[in-house]
Write a protein that holds these residues in place. Structure first.
Motif, mmCIF file in Angstrom:
data_model
loop_
_atom_site.group_PDB
_atom_site.id
_atom_site.type_symbol
_atom_site.label_atom_id
_atom_site.label_comp_id
_atom_site.label_asym_id
_atom_site.label_seq_id
_atom_site.Cartn_x
_atom_site.Cartn_y
_atom_site.Cartn_z
ATOM 1 N N VAL A 154 0.849 -1.196 0.000
ATOM 2 C CA VAL A 154 0.000 0.000 0.000
ATOM 3 C C VAL A 154 0.879 1.237 0.000
ATOM 4 C CG1 VAL A 154 -1.997 -1.062 1.119
ATOM 5 C CG2 VAL A 154 -0.175 -0.084 2.532
ATOM 6 N N LEU A 155 0.374 2.288 -0.604
ATOM 7 C CA LEU A 155 1.010 3.600 -0.565
ATOM 8 C C LEU A 155 0.289 4.437 0.477
ATOM 9 C CD1 LEU A 155 2.878 5.873 -1.730
ATOM 10 C CD2 LEU A 155 1.019 6.365 -3.350
ATOM 11 N N LEU A 156 1.038 5.007 1.417
ATOM 12 C CA LEU A 156 0.451 5.873 2.430
ATOM 13 C C LEU A 156 0.500 7.322 1.965
ATOM 14 C CD1 LEU A 156 1.882 4.358 5.751
ATOM 15 C CD2 LEU A 156 -0.072 3.623 4.359
ATOM 16 N N SER A 157 -0.363 8.147 2.518
ATOM 17 C CA SER A 157 -0.453 9.542 2.095
ATOM 18 C C SER A 157 0.810 10.336 2.431
ATOM 19 C CB SER A 157 -1.666 10.212 2.757
ATOM 20 O OG SER A 157 -1.594 10.079 4.165
ATOM 21 N N ASN A 158 1.641 9.821 3.355
ATOM 22 C CA ASN A 158 2.889 10.503 3.686
ATOM 23 C C ASN A 158 4.061 10.063 2.802
ATOM 24 O OD1 ASN A 158 3.364 7.935 4.661
ATOM 25 N ND2 ASN A 158 3.321 8.518 6.827
ATOM 26 N N GLY A 159 3.784 9.257 1.779
ATOM 27 C CA GLY A 159 4.812 8.846 0.829
ATOM 28 C C GLY A 159 5.460 7.521 1.136
ATOM 29 N N LEU A 160 5.166 6.919 2.294
ATOM 30 C CA LEU A 160 5.732 5.612 2.601
ATOM 31 C C LEU A 160 5.113 4.550 1.688
ATOM 32 C CD1 LEU A 160 5.905 5.543 6.506
ATOM 33 C CD2 LEU A 160 7.812 5.730 4.901
ATOM 34 N N GLN A 161 5.971 3.662 1.177
ATOM 35 C CA GLN A 161 5.526 2.592 0.297
ATOM 36 C C GLN A 161 5.725 1.276 1.040
ATOM 37 O OE1 GLN A 161 7.736 3.374 -3.386
ATOM 38 N NE2 GLN A 161 7.466 5.557 -2.947
ATOM 39 N N VAL A 162 4.631 0.756 1.576
ATOM 40 C CA VAL A 162 4.654 -0.421 2.446
ATOM 41 C C VAL A 162 4.499 -1.664 1.586
ATOM 42 C CG1 VAL A 162 3.572 -1.554 4.415
ATOM 43 C CG2 VAL A 162 3.641 0.955 4.301
ATOM 44 N N LYS A 163 5.482 -2.578 1.652
ATOM 45 C CA LYS A 163 5.488 -3.730 0.762
ATOM 46 C C LYS A 163 5.339 -5.049 1.530
ATOM 47 C CE LYS A 163 5.818 -3.332 -2.998
ATOM 48 N NZ LYS A 163 6.894 -3.244 -3.981
ATOM 49 N N PHE A 164 4.468 -5.908 0.976
ATOM 50 C CA PHE A 164 4.306 -7.293 1.399
ATOM 51 C C PHE A 164 4.565 -8.175 0.179
ATOM 52 C CE2 PHE A 164 1.847 -5.428 4.874
ATOM 53 C CZ PHE A 164 2.094 -6.286 5.937
ATOM 54 N N GLY A 165 4.648 -9.469 0.389
ATOM 55 C CA GLY A 165 4.700 -10.394 -0.731
ATOM 56 C C GLY A 165 3.342 -10.467 -1.406
ATOM 57 N N PRO A 166 3.305 -10.681 -2.736
ATOM 58 C CA PRO A 166 2.010 -10.740 -3.433
ATOM 59 C C PRO A 166 1.118 -11.872 -2.965
ATOM 60 C CG PRO A 166 3.821 -11.419 -4.878
ATOM 61 C CD PRO A 166 4.449 -10.844 -3.652
ATOM 62 N N HIS A 167 1.687 -12.906 -2.319
ATOM 63 C CA HIS A 167 0.861 -14.007 -1.816
ATOM 64 C C HIS A 167 -0.019 -13.566 -0.648
ATOM 65 C CE1 HIS A 167 4.378 -14.014 0.830
ATOM 66 N NE2 HIS A 167 3.626 -14.605 1.743
ATOM 67 N N MET A 168 0.278 -12.379 -0.085
ATOM 68 C CA MET A 168 -0.521 -11.853 1.019
ATOM 69 C C MET A 168 -1.515 -10.808 0.553
ATOM 70 S SD MET A 168 2.210 -11.664 4.167
ATOM 71 C CE MET A 168 0.852 -11.393 5.299
ATOM 72 N N GLY A 169 -1.592 -10.596 -0.761
ATOM 73 C CA GLY A 169 -2.433 -9.539 -1.303
ATOM 74 C C GLY A 169 -3.899 -9.657 -0.926
ATOM 75 N N ASP A 170 -4.469 -10.864 -1.029
ATOM 76 C CA ASP A 170 -5.892 -11.044 -0.722
ATOM 77 C C ASP A 170 -6.189 -10.723 0.746
ATOM 78 O OD1 ASP A 170 -6.321 -11.783 -3.323
ATOM 79 O OD2 ASP A 170 -6.326 -13.939 -2.919
ATOM 80 N N SER A 171 -5.314 -11.184 1.651
ATOM 81 C CA SER A 171 -5.509 -10.900 3.074
ATOM 82 C C SER A 171 -5.376 -9.416 3.362
ATOM 83 C CB SER A 171 -4.492 -11.687 3.910
ATOM 84 O OG SER A 171 -4.631 -13.075 3.715
ATOM 85 N N LEU A 172 -4.456 -8.761 2.675
ATOM 86 C CA LEU A 172 -4.254 -7.322 2.872
ATOM 87 C C LEU A 172 -5.480 -6.539 2.422
ATOM 88 C CD1 LEU A 172 -2.198 -5.098 3.679
ATOM 89 C CD2 LEU A 172 -1.423 -5.097 1.307
#
Length: 323
Positions: A154-172
């Motif tokens: 996810v991209l946060l409004s303060n510019g932080l780019q928070v990354k997970f593995g794509p296998h966690m996409g549905d849960s996210l």
């Protein structure tokens, strides 16, 4: 049978057929990038790795050509070449490198209409800071996608780019939605004026207090489906430049919502030029789904200027200034 035609002896006829077959094979052994992507998908090779391998092979070809030029310089320099050799290997390398760069063919240089950094340099960004797990807070602006169209952060409004593995996409997606406040625990990358990547260990929904913790894939990743990819072209103004863990620019989010991905050495050319509001045009291959549109770029223009996708020159010094 026409007896006036020249006759081919039985002894060499097999050799003629063998050589003809070899020549035919050589003429037909070339593939488009999309054909390589399709073949890679069948054996579970991600398309970005196909493109990376192609770039590395091009870089090796450039190195081989430069070595040939250096050897030719030694062989044709006569007495001067012998004297130069005795002057020391370091002196020769300096002169040979200058000769090679001065004689580079015009097609190896960026055209006047292209973005031209002070010099094309090998890309070796700063290593990420030695930071432990850190907690960040912010509001989710939008989902981040990989080239397959899967949510991988996810991209946060303060510019932080928070990354997970794509296998966690549905849960996210099930737990976090745009507009929601979150608390993120993870390892921060290099902070730049373009933003900062955080490799998340966990993310908490501030409204529901639900927490998603990083987990390894339960099953091996499935190969990308060829039907998921199509040729795409997008344009819009740059809303957010994307970075990797070392602070390298590797993508951009446009005003249209489209996400454009490209290799770090391409982003290297934009370090001193990229800013919010730049007009961006890109073409490549990718996908569109309910989460948005994403493409892996094979061509890129920023404010009307083309950006080179040629691999960096490995003989030039790296640049570490990412801010």
């Amino acid at each position: 049978m026409n007896k006036s035609e020249p006759r081919i002896s039985q002894e060499i006829a097999p050799d003629v057929f063998a050589l003809a077959a070899e020549l035919y094979a050589k003429e037909n052994q070339c593939y488009s990038l999309s054909e390589l992507m399709q073949a890679g998908a069948e054996v579970q090779i991600p398309p970005e790795l196909i493109q990376q391998a192609l770039q590395q092979l091009k870089a090796k070809q450039i190195q081989a050509e430069e070595r040939k030029k250096k050897l030719k310089l030694i062989l044709t320099s006569g007495i001067g070449g012998v004297a130069l050799a005795f002057c020391g290997f370091g002196v020769y390398n300096t002169l040979a490198n200058n000769f090679t760069l001065a004689k580079r063919p015009p097609e190896a240089k960026l055209e006047k209409a292209q973005i031209q950094p002070n010099r094309q340099m090998a890309f070796e960004p700063l290593p990420p800071p030695e930071a432990g797990e850190t907690t960040f807070t912010g509001q989710v602006q939008q989902y981040l996608l990989n080239p397959e169209g899967k949510v991988d952060g996810v991209l946060l409004s303060n510019g932080l780019q928070v990354k997970f593995g794509p296998h966690m996409g549905d849960s996210l997606v099930a737990m976090i939605a745009p507009g929601v406040g979150v608390s993120v625990s993870g390892t921060p990358g290099v902070s730049t004026r373009f933003g900062q990547e955080v490799k998340a260990k966990s993310i908490t929904n501030s409204q529901t207090n639900q927490t998603l913790v990083k987990q390894p894939p339960a099953v091996p990743p499935q190969p990308p489906l060829q039907s998921n990819y199509s040729n795409l072209s997008v344009e819009g103004t740059a809303q957010q430049w994307l970075v990797g863990h070392r602070g390298e620019i590797n993508g951009v989010i446009l005003s249209s919502g489209a996400q454009v991905k490209f290799p770090p050495h391409v982003g290297m050319q934009l370090l001193s030029l990229a800013k919010a509001g730049d007009k961006v045009q890109a073409e490549g291959f990718g996908t569109s789904n309910s989460y948005g549109q994403v493409l892996q770029a094979t061509g890129l223009r920023v404010d009307g200027q083309s950006v080179s996708f040629d691999p960096p020159n490995p003989n030039l010094p790296p640049v570490n200034n990412l801010n």
